[in-house]
Write a protein that holds these residues in place. Sequence first.
Motif, mmCIF file in Angstrom:
data_model
loop_
_atom_site.group_PDB
_atom_site.id
_atom_site.type_symbol
_atom_site.label_atom_id
_atom_site.label_comp_id
_atom_site.label_asym_id
_atom_site.label_seq_id
_atom_site.Cartn_x
_atom_site.Cartn_y
_atom_site.Cartn_z
ATOM 1 N N PHE A 101 8.728 -18.268 24.013
ATOM 2 C CA PHE A 101 7.861 -18.260 23.798
ATOM 3 C C PHE A 101 7.431 -18.792 25.296
ATOM 4 O O PHE A 101 7.514 -20.603 26.001
ATOM 5 N N GLU A 102 6.874 -17.949 26.083
ATOM 6 C CA GLU A 102 5.632 -18.949 27.343
ATOM 7 C C GLU A 102 4.520 -17.871 27.511
ATOM 8 O O GLU A 102 3.843 -16.979 27.721
ATOM 9 N N ASP A 103 3.655 -19.340 27.566
ATOM 10 C CA ASP A 103 1.766 -19.009 27.331
ATOM 11 C C ASP A 103 1.853 -17.791 26.064
ATOM 12 O O ASP A 103 0.580 -17.026 26.505
ATOM 13 N N GLY A 104 2.400 -18.580 24.687
ATOM 14 C CA GLY A 104 2.146 -17.445 23.834
ATOM 15 C C GLY A 104 2.638 -16.113 23.687
ATOM 16 O O GLY A 104 2.557 -15.420 22.270
ATOM 17 N N LEU A 105 3.276 -15.501 25.086
ATOM 18 C CA LEU A 105 4.076 -13.988 24.865
ATOM 19 C C LEU A 105 5.550 -14.815 24.682
ATOM 20 O O LEU A 105 5.891 -15.577 24.816
ATOM 21 N N VAL A 106 6.223 -13.961 23.697
ATOM 22 C CA VAL A 106 7.834 -13.812 23.768
ATOM 23 C C VAL A 106 8.319 -13.486 25.546
ATOM 24 O O VAL A 106 7.652 -12.380 26.315
ATOM 25 N N SER A 107 9.202 -14.743 26.330
ATOM 26 C CA SER A 107 9.587 -14.818 27.359
ATOM 27 C C SER A 107 11.635 -13.768 27.364
ATOM 28 O O SER A 107 12.205 -13.402 27.603
ATOM 29 N N ASP A 108 11.978 -14.825 25.712
ATOM 30 C CA ASP A 108 13.914 -15.041 25.765
ATOM 31 C C ASP A 108 13.915 -14.372 24.588
ATOM 32 O O ASP A 108 13.937 -14.546 23.179
ATOM 33 N N TRP A 109 13.534 -12.799 24.637
ATOM 34 C CA TRP A 109 14.003 -12.110 23.319
ATOM 35 C C TRP A 109 15.483 -11.760 22.605
ATOM 36 O O TRP A 109 15.244 -12.080 21.957
ATOM 37 N N THR A 110 16.137 -12.725 23.084
ATOM 38 C CA THR A 110 17.932 -12.665 22.481
ATOM 39 C C THR A 110 17.262 -13.756 21.708
ATOM 40 O O THR A 110 17.673 -13.383 20.631
ATOM 41 N N ALA A 111 16.934 -14.669 22.388
ATOM 42 C CA ALA A 111 16.576 -16.051 21.299
ATOM 43 C C ALA A 111 15.324 -15.238 20.052
ATOM 44 O O ALA A 111 15.295 -16.284 18.471
ATOM 45 N N MET A 112 14.781 -15.094 20.483
ATOM 46 C CA MET A 112 13.561 -14.720 19.297
ATOM 47 C C MET A 112 14.349 -13.251 18.369
ATOM 48 O O MET A 112 14.012 -13.658 16.821
ATOM 49 N N GLU A 113 15.034 -12.783 18.855
ATOM 50 C CA GLU A 113 16.322 -11.584 17.812
ATOM 51 C C GLU A 113 16.692 -12.609 17.064
ATOM 52 O O GLU A 113 17.162 -12.538 15.548
ATOM 53 N N ASN A 114 17.636 -13.986 17.944
ATOM 54 C CA ASN A 114 17.915 -14.693 16.552
ATOM 55 C C ASN A 114 17.247 -15.139 16.001
ATOM 56 O O ASN A 114 17.242 -15.788 14.779
ATOM 57 N N LEU A 115 16.182 -15.848 16.134
ATOM 58 C CA LEU A 115 15.113 -16.370 15.323
ATOM 59 C C LEU A 115 14.781 -15.124 13.606
ATOM 60 O O LEU A 115 14.600 -15.870 13.028
ATOM 61 N N MET A 116 14.583 -14.025 14.070
ATOM 62 C CA MET A 116 13.941 -12.922 13.777
ATOM 63 C C MET A 116 15.636 -12.862 12.324
ATOM 64 O O MET A 116 15.153 -12.759 11.292
ATOM 65 N N ASP A 117 16.433 -12.762 13.272
ATOM 66 C CA ASP A 117 17.538 -12.962 12.106
ATOM 67 C C ASP A 117 17.861 -13.869 11.298
ATOM 68 O O ASP A 117 18.171 -13.469 9.980
ATOM 69 N N PHE A 118 18.312 -15.286 11.871
ATOM 70 C CA PHE A 118 17.947 -15.976 11.435
ATOM 71 C C PHE A 118 17.262 -15.842 9.656
ATOM 72 O O PHE A 118 17.491 -16.433 8.546
ATOM 73 N N GLY A 119 15.852 -15.888 9.693
ATOM 74 C CA GLY A 119 15.227 -15.846 8.908
ATOM 75 C C GLY A 119 15.461 -15.147 7.967
ATOM 76 O O GLY A 119 15.632 -14.891 6.588
ATOM 77 N N PHE A 120 15.212 -13.540 7.967
ATOM 78 C CA PHE A 120 15.810 -12.215 7.161
ATOM 79 C C PHE A 120 16.733 -12.774 6.368
ATOM 80 O O PHE A 120 16.499 -12.343 5.301
ATOM 81 N N ARG A 121 17.867 -13.168 7.243
ATOM 82 C CA ARG A 121 19.781 -12.993 6.859
ATOM 83 C C ARG A 121 20.196 -14.311 6.664
ATOM 84 O O ARG A 121 20.710 -14.050 5.005
ATOM 85 N N HIS A 122 19.429 -14.903 6.280
ATOM 86 C CA HIS A 122 19.835 -16.863 6.467
ATOM 87 C C HIS A 122 18.249 -17.350 5.072
ATOM 88 O O HIS A 122 18.839 -18.158 4.235
ATOM 89 N N MET A 123 17.639 -17.067 5.699
ATOM 90 C CA MET A 123 16.194 -18.073 4.603
ATOM 91 C C MET A 123 16.205 -17.156 3.763
ATOM 92 O O MET A 123 16.598 -17.576 2.278
ATOM 93 N N MET A 124 15.645 -15.831 4.137
ATOM 94 C CA MET A 124 15.616 -15.058 2.556
ATOM 95 C C MET A 124 15.882 -14.143 2.176
ATOM 96 O O MET A 124 16.270 -14.210 0.741
ATOM 97 N N ASN A 125 17.385 -14.435 2.726
ATOM 98 C CA ASN A 125 18.699 -13.924 2.626
ATOM 99 C C ASN A 125 18.565 -12.339 1.586
ATOM 100 O O ASN A 125 18.796 -12.064 0.119
ATOM 101 N N VAL A 126 18.252 -11.470 2.619
ATOM 102 C CA VAL A 126 17.827 -10.034 2.711
ATOM 103 C C VAL A 126 18.306 -9.781 3.679
ATOM 104 O O VAL A 126 18.213 -9.632 4.477
#
Length: 187
Positions: A101-126
């Motif tokens: 994030f930069e100024d509250g908006l996403v500036s690095d989409w690769t990192a954002m996708e990796n964070l989302m993937d980590f949450g869905f697949r590894h934290m929630m296991n769905v």
Amino acid sequence: MSLVECGEDVNALVLDFGAHTFRLGYSGEDGPKFYYPSVCGVVRESDSSTAGEQSVAAGEGMDVDQPRGESSAVERSQKSYHMGYHAMSLRRDHMEVESPFEDGLVSDWTAMENLMDFGFRHMMNVDPQNYGLLMSEVPYNTPSQREHFCKTVFDTFGFKYLFIAKSPVLTSFSIGKSAGLVGDSGH
């Protein structure tokens, strides 16, 4: 007519992200089940180093190697992302903590996708393809950011459907009000 068609039971995940934490949960529950930092540990490995030397211990966190893009022959590098409380607390040579994030908006989409993937697949296991997604957004989100989120949600993760709502509206709904004054100071 099934319960899903009547609107009684909606099989959806809820994603609320901020500059400090990601919050994930299931629709119909009182609050989020999973929290993790909205930052990535990024290790840049140059061509001269061997990419396979770093091993990952069980439960250490997710390591996602970024495929090589079109960079100059002199400065080719590969990024390794590390997410979650445990992975961020481990010492790694040359690791830098970066926010997508930069100024509250996403500036690095690769990192954002990796964070989302980590949450869905590894934290929630769905598997996201079996769910819909309710996602919050900041009130000052731009149309191009929203479009990129939609593309990511459907093309990258394969969600069935998506509903995006402004964070203050969801805050009012969470306490049973359809209107109200919400002060959001963030973190």
